[in-house]
Design an enzyme around this catalytic site. Structure first.
Site, PDB file in Angstrom:
ATOM      1  N   GLY A  44       0.778  -1.242   0.000  1.00  0.00           N
ATOM      2  CA  GLY A  44       0.000   0.000   0.000  1.00  0.00           C
ATOM      3  C   GLY A  44       0.803   1.284   0.000  1.00  0.00           C
ATOM      4  CD  GLU A  99       1.539   1.253   7.456  1.00  0.00           C
ATOM      5  OE1 GLU A  99       1.064   1.258   6.310  1.00  0.00           O
ATOM      6  OE2 GLU A  99       1.444   0.278   8.222  1.00  0.00           O
ATOM      7  CG  ASP A 100      -1.445   1.878   3.309  1.00  0.00           C
ATOM      8  OD1 ASP A 100      -1.195   1.731   4.528  1.00  0.00           O
ATOM      9  OD2 ASP A 100      -1.995   0.989   2.630  1.00  0.00           O
ATOM     10  CG  ASP A 103      -8.509   1.735  10.224  1.00  0.00           C
ATOM     11  OD1 ASP A 103      -9.190   2.747  10.457  1.00  0.00           O
ATOM     12  OD2 ASP A 103      -9.013   0.614  10.026  1.00  0.00           O
ATOM     13  CB  THR A 104      -7.138  -0.535  14.511  1.00  0.00           C
ATOM     14  OG1 THR A 104      -6.058  -1.284  13.954  1.00  0.00           O
ATOM     15  CG2 THR A 104      -8.444  -0.915  13.833  1.00  0.00           C
ATOM     16  N   GLY A 105      -4.431   1.243  14.298  1.00  0.00           N
ATOM     17  CA  GLY A 105      -3.117   1.492  14.880  1.00  0.00           C
ATOM     18  C   GLY A 105      -2.334   0.216  15.172  1.00  0.00           C
ATOM     19  CG  ASP A 159      -5.711  -3.419  -1.358  1.00  0.00           C
ATOM     20  OD1 ASP A 159      -5.266  -2.902  -0.318  1.00  0.00           O
ATOM     21  OD2 ASP A 159      -6.123  -4.604  -1.418  1.00  0.00           O
TER      22      ASP A 159
HETATM   23  P1  IMP Z   1      -4.510  -0.746  11.091  1.00  0.00           P
HETATM   24  O1  IMP Z   1      -5.958  -1.021  11.417  1.00  0.00           O
HETATM   25  O2  IMP Z   1      -4.094   0.620  11.582  1.00  0.00           O
HETATM   26  O3  IMP Z   1      -3.622  -1.846  11.595  1.00  0.00           O
HETATM   27  O4  IMP Z   1      -4.384  -0.707   9.515  1.00  0.00           O
HETATM   28  C1  IMP Z   1      -4.249  -1.900   8.840  1.00  0.00           C
HETATM   29  C2  IMP Z   1      -4.190  -1.830   7.364  1.00  0.00           C
HETATM   30  O5  IMP Z   1      -5.520  -1.927   6.892  1.00  0.00           O
HETATM   31  C3  IMP Z   1      -3.642  -0.608   6.657  1.00  0.00           C
HETATM   32  O6  IMP Z   1      -2.227  -0.576   6.546  1.00  0.00           O
HETATM   33  C4  IMP Z   1      -4.265  -0.799   5.281  1.00  0.00           C
HETATM   34  O7  IMP Z   1      -3.491  -1.694   4.518  1.00  0.00           O
HETATM   35  C5  IMP Z   1      -5.595  -1.409   5.613  1.00  0.00           C
HETATM   36  N1  IMP Z   1      -6.692  -0.414   5.568  1.00  0.00           N
HETATM   37  C6  IMP Z   1      -7.284   0.221   6.610  1.00  0.00           C
HETATM   38  N2  IMP Z   1      -8.251   1.053   6.197  1.00  0.00           N
HETATM   39  C7  IMP Z   1      -8.258   0.957   4.842  1.00  0.00           C
HETATM   40  C8  IMP Z   1      -9.047   1.602   3.807  1.00  0.00           C
HETATM   41  O8  IMP Z   1      -9.926   2.455   4.035  1.00  0.00           O
HETATM   42  N3  IMP Z   1      -8.750   1.230   2.527  1.00  0.00           N
HETATM   43  C9  IMP Z   1      -7.794   0.317   2.212  1.00  0.00           C
HETATM   44  N4  IMP Z   1      -7.030  -0.297   3.135  1.00  0.00           N
HETATM   45  C10 IMP Z   1      -7.283   0.021   4.445  1.00  0.00           C
HETATM   46 MG    MG Z   2      -0.957  -1.154   4.807  1.00  0.00          MG
END
Ligand code: IMP
Ligand code: MG
Length: 179
Positions: A44, A99-100, A103-105, A159
């Site tokens: 991403g 990072e792209d 979200d949850t972290g 994606d």
């Molecule tokens: P986390 O929840 O912060 O661990 O994020 C996990 C991963 O979920 C990110 O690095 C993205 O690859 C994916 N992700 C979270 N939200 C989105 C979204 O809105 N579109 C696409 N990928 C997402």
């Molecule tokens: Mg990612």
């Protein structure tokens, strides 16, 4: 169920370029006189990392790691595993994790902890998108281009089922359209 549709564009190509230029200027200033290593999280972050790198006025190194996220046995999210590790050591280096989206972290927290254990000189996080409304674990985000609402987005590397990464803009994808 019908295919998801692009509902609206959140940030167009020009807005993304401009914002990346501003953030790159901030980073270039912060690390003046030093060498920086960008670490991209596959896949991403590669579009963002490329755009950011070409705007940074610093001696740069680039490395990548690949991860997979999965739920644990009880179905709780937040488990992360490194599937493809970095090519080189980061010991003694100034490292910027790219990072792209945060979200949850869970992903960023895991990667920051993992990288911190490898003895970098410094470690910081730069993300294209930040969705603080869904944060479960706290992570320090030093640089971010855009805060986004609680909607699923695609484009500029992000994606849905591996598609849409090549869009030049970032858009809300409606996953429930027409169904
Ligand atoms: P986390 O929840 O912060 O661990 O994020 C996990 C991963 O979920 C990110 O690095 C993205 O690859 C994916 N992700 C979270 N939200 C989105 C979204 O809105 N579109 C696409 N990928 C997402
Ligand atoms: Mg990612």
């Amino acid at each position: 169920m019908s295919d998801p549709v692009i509902e609206r564009i959140l940030f167009n190509e020009q807005q993304i370029e401009q914002r990346i230029r501003d953030v790159a200027a901030e980073i270039s200033k912060k690390y003046t006189g030093r060498e920086l290593k960008l670490i991209g999280v596959l896949k991403g972050s590669i579009f963002f990392l490329t755009a950011l790198a070409s705007e940074l006025k610093l001696p740069l190194k680039i490395d990548f790691l690949g991860i997979s996220s999965f739920a644990n046995k009880r179905g709780a999210p937040g488990m992360v595993r490194i599937e493809k590790d970095l090519d080189d050591s980061v010991e003694g280096e100034d490292v910027l994790l790219v990072e792209d989206i945060v979200d949850t972290g869970f992903t960023a927290r895991y990667l920051l902890q993992n990288l911190a254990g490898r003895g970098p000189r410094s470690l910081a996080l730069c993300t294209l998108l930040d969705r603080t409304s869904r944060r479960i674990v706290q992570v320090p985000v030093e640089y971010r281009c855009f805060e986004i609402p609680d909607r699923f987005v695609v484009g500029f590397g992000l994606d849905y089922k591996q598609l849409y990464r090549n869009l030049k803009y970032i858009a809300v994808l409606n996953l429930e359209s027409g169904s």
